[in-house]
Design a protein around this motif. Structure first.
Motif, PDB file in Angstrom:
ATOM      1  N   PRO A 146      12.703 -53.871 -38.216  1.00  0.00           N
ATOM      2  CA  PRO A 146      11.706 -54.791 -38.407  1.00  0.00           C
ATOM      3  C   PRO A 146      10.722 -54.622 -39.210  1.00  0.00           C
ATOM      4  N   LEU A 147      10.178 -53.643 -39.228  1.00  0.00           N
ATOM      5  CA  LEU A 147       8.882 -53.476 -40.173  1.00  0.00           C
ATOM      6  C   LEU A 147       9.562 -53.603 -41.581  1.00  0.00           C
ATOM      7  N   GLU A 148      10.402 -52.774 -41.964  1.00  0.00           N
ATOM      8  CA  GLU A 148      10.757 -52.824 -43.324  1.00  0.00           C
ATOM      9  C   GLU A 148      11.200 -54.232 -43.786  1.00  0.00           C
ATOM     10  N   LYS A 149      11.960 -54.912 -42.744  1.00  0.00           N
ATOM     11  CA  LYS A 149      12.601 -56.164 -42.851  1.00  0.00           C
ATOM     12  C   LYS A 149      11.183 -57.156 -43.429  1.00  0.00           C
ATOM     13  N   THR A 150      10.118 -57.163 -42.249  1.00  0.00           N
ATOM     14  CA  THR A 150       8.997 -57.745 -42.935  1.00  0.00           C
ATOM     15  C   THR A 150       8.465 -57.614 -44.083  1.00  0.00           C
ATOM     16  N   ILE A 151       8.171 -56.352 -44.453  1.00  0.00           N
ATOM     17  CA  ILE A 151       7.629 -55.923 -45.646  1.00  0.00           C
ATOM     18  C   ILE A 151       8.523 -56.411 -46.966  1.00  0.00           C
TER      19      ILE A 151
ATOM     20  N   ILE B  56       7.884 -60.412 -47.156  1.00  0.00           N
ATOM     21  CA  ILE B  56       6.379 -60.571 -47.877  1.00  0.00           C
ATOM     22  C   ILE B  56       6.690 -60.313 -49.374  1.00  0.00           C
ATOM     23  N   GLN B  57       7.277 -59.333 -49.694  1.00  0.00           N
ATOM     24  CA  GLN B  57       7.495 -58.912 -51.113  1.00  0.00           C
ATOM     25  C   GLN B  57       8.175 -60.014 -51.817  1.00  0.00           C
ATOM     26  N   MET B  58       9.332 -60.674 -51.183  1.00  0.00           N
ATOM     27  CA  MET B  58      10.171 -61.478 -51.901  1.00  0.00           C
ATOM     28  C   MET B  58       9.225 -62.781 -52.003  1.00  0.00           C
ATOM     29  N   GLY B  59       8.297 -63.260 -50.819  1.00  0.00           N
ATOM     30  CA  GLY B  59       7.381 -64.383 -51.194  1.00  0.00           C
ATOM     31  C   GLY B  59       6.516 -64.226 -51.963  1.00  0.00           C
ATOM     32  N   ALA B  60       5.634 -62.952 -52.138  1.00  0.00           N
ATOM     33  CA  ALA B  60       4.847 -62.432 -53.166  1.00  0.00           C
ATOM     34  C   ALA B  60       5.374 -62.608 -54.742  1.00  0.00           C
ATOM     35  N   SER B  61       6.706 -62.156 -54.473  1.00  0.00           N
ATOM     36  CA  SER B  61       7.123 -61.961 -56.006  1.00  0.00           C
ATOM     37  C   SER B  61       7.368 -63.603 -56.584  1.00  0.00           C
ATOM     38  N   GLN B  62       7.947 -64.366 -55.559  1.00  0.00           N
ATOM     39  CA  GLN B  62       8.190 -65.733 -56.111  1.00  0.00           C
ATOM     40  C   GLN B  62       6.972 -66.517 -56.259  1.00  0.00           C
ATOM     41  N   GLY B  63       5.663 -66.150 -55.367  1.00  0.00           N
ATOM     42  CA  GLY B  63       4.521 -66.737 -55.601  1.00  0.00           C
ATOM     43  C   GLY B  63       3.855 -66.207 -56.697  1.00  0.00           C
ATOM     44  N   GLY B  64       4.351 -64.982 -57.175  1.00  0.00           N
ATOM     45  CA  GLY B  64       3.553 -64.424 -58.592  1.00  0.00           C
ATOM     46  C   GLY B  64       2.384 -63.645 -58.208  1.00  0.00           C
ATOM     47  N   GLY B  65       1.970 -63.462 -56.876  1.00  0.00           N
ATOM     48  CA  GLY B  65       0.826 -62.957 -56.392  1.00  0.00           C
ATOM     49  C   GLY B  65       0.844 -61.320 -56.090  1.00  0.00           C
ATOM     50  N   GLU B  66      -0.061 -60.759 -56.680  1.00  0.00           N
ATOM     51  CA  GLU B  66       0.067 -59.220 -56.418  1.00  0.00           C
ATOM     52  C   GLU B  66      -1.158 -58.828 -56.234  1.00  0.00           C
TER      53      GLU B  66
END
Length: 442
Positions: free
Chosen positions: A34-39, A42-52
């Motif tokens: 679940p930890l890796e799945k949540t991370i 979040i990575q996919m959402g951040a990459s789609q939003g362009g925020g890093e």
């Protein structure tokens, strides 16, 4: 008998601990938790939003993340991965303190003590050494209500040598120390707390209760039907051994046995389900859609539910038909050739009395020894059939929890399944003692 039951229950404890410990360790170490799945989400959402912003490349999962260490620690704490695996297991059992509430404290650079109101009480948090905090009541007595630790992106050594590091210019951007305090309690499996589901965001017991009732209803119904049909059928086949009825019934029984219950359920849906040529039974579920169900009378609801459960119960029981029938037949044939049966006939007892009073009772002994295994399998091992018939039962819930990496439900399912299997073995012993006059509890 009471002493025997107590001894068997005590012997179940190592089995329960061994089974749960093994599965717990496997789940905690398996990739894709679940930890890796949540991370990853979040990575996919951040990459789609362009925020890093605030990205870091370190994390407990071993892969680069877009999360700062502070957020990563919060996720680890939420899923329980911030502690050694042995400690997580003891927390899950309920013999180690579980963190249930937390607050945040801020220490200025020179502070050694901070006072804060916690509900109706006020506590003093005294910085002792590095990342350690000691908690006192305002009257000076030591408090065991809260535990605390520093939670920062710097190590304990850096906290201990804070002044030196600040004067060197390495920590000029940090003006205060941040600590997280926790209220703890003993709460786990042994106290009746199976945790909270990641998927449903509800206590595991609340998620399980309605689904377990469904599996018990269908499983025990199928279990009773199996015994009520197979025992008389096995007796009939034994008394007519080699006849046309025996050959035809054996062919039908073994054909049914060769098909798994879930596969046979799929065949039944294709042949008899809604939309098929005959269109006799619904495609799944336990009753009609809710908008129809609420308008039905009491007796109409009974008929509607019976209409929906006929195919699942057939699929549930088909696998045990051949085993029970053939076991009953062979056991009766074996007993009919024993000396005590010939002696009973020689004494002038009627054939009916010899068969039903002497032979049949001894023939049931092998079946009684397996009654617990069948109960455990029917109740806890029905996930494929529930998936086929779209029934939200206990088995389907456990299967889906494994796919979703919902560890609290997975472990809760394991606890119930292990307890059922252990109790079922005890029931087998009691049933065997009830039908076998040679067994006595001492």
């Amino acid at each position: 008998m009471f002493n025997y039951i107590i001894r068997r229950l005590l012997l179940m404890i190592p089995t329960f601990l061994g089974a749960t410990m093994l599965v717990f360790v496997i789940l905690q170490m398996a990739p894709g938790g679940p930890l890796e799945k949540t991370i990853m989400q979040i990575q996919m959402g951040a990459s789609q939003g362009g925020g890093e912003s605030g990205a870091t490349s370190s994390g407990s999962s071993g892969a680069g993340t877009l999360l700062p260490k502070r957020a990563l620690k919060e996720l680890e704490r939420f899923y329980g991965f911030d502690k050694p695996i042995w400690q997580r297991y003891l927390i899950w059992l309920g013999v180690w303190e579980r963190e249930i509430k937390h607050r945040t404290l801020f220490f200025k650079i020179g502070d050694t003590e901070v006072k804060k109101n916690m509900g109706k009480r006020r506590y003093a948090f005294v910085r002792k050494k590095g990342a350690e905090l000691e908690v006192y009541n305002v009257d000076g007595n030591i408090s065991t209500l809260w535990t605390a630790r520093f939670d920062m992106d710097i190590s304990d050594d850096e906290i201990l040598n804070f002044d030196a590091l600040k004067s060197s210019g390495k920590l000029q951007d940090i003006s205060k120390l941040e600590a997280t305090i926790f209220e703890t309690e003993y709460s786990g499996v042994l106290t009746g707390n199976l945790g909270k589901s990641y998927t449903y965001q509800q206590p595991v017991l609340e998620v399980m209760k309605p689904r377990f009732k469904i599996s018990i209803l269908l499983g025990l119904t199928g279990f009773l039907i199996s015994y009520l049909v197979c025992i008389p059928l096995g007796i009939k086949k034994a008394l007519n051994h080699g006849s046309k009825f025996d050959l035809i019934s054996s062919a039908i029984v073994f054909m049914a046995y060769s098909i798994p219950g879930w596969a046979f359920g799929g065949v039944l849906l294709v042949l008899l389900g809604g939309g098929s040529f005959w269109d006799v039974f619904p495609l799944g579920g336990l009753h009609s859609p809710q908008e129809i169900w609420v308008n039905l009378s009491f007796f109409e609801k009974i008929l509607d539910q019976l209409h929906h459960v006929i195919l699942p119960i057939i699929a549930w029981t088909i696998g045990s038909f051949a085993t029970l029938t053939v076991l009953m037949k062979n056991s009766l044939l074996d007993n009919m050739s024993q000396d005590y049966i010939r002696t009973a006939f020689a004494k002038g007892l009627s054939e009916k009395r010899v068969i039903w009073v002497h032979a049949v009772r001894n023939s049931i002994i092998p079946i009684a020894s397996g009654i617990g295994y069948i109960i455990a399998t029917i109740i806890a091992g029905s996930y494929f059939i529930e998936m086929i018939f779209n029934i939200n039962g206990f088995g389907k819930m456990g299967f889906q929890a494994i796919l979703d990496r919902d560890y609290p439900i997975t472990m809760g399912f394991l606890v119930i399944a292990v307890i059922i299997r252990l109790i079922a073995n005890l029931l087998s012993d009691l049933a065997l003692a009830a039908v076998d006059p040679r067994i006595r509890f001492k």
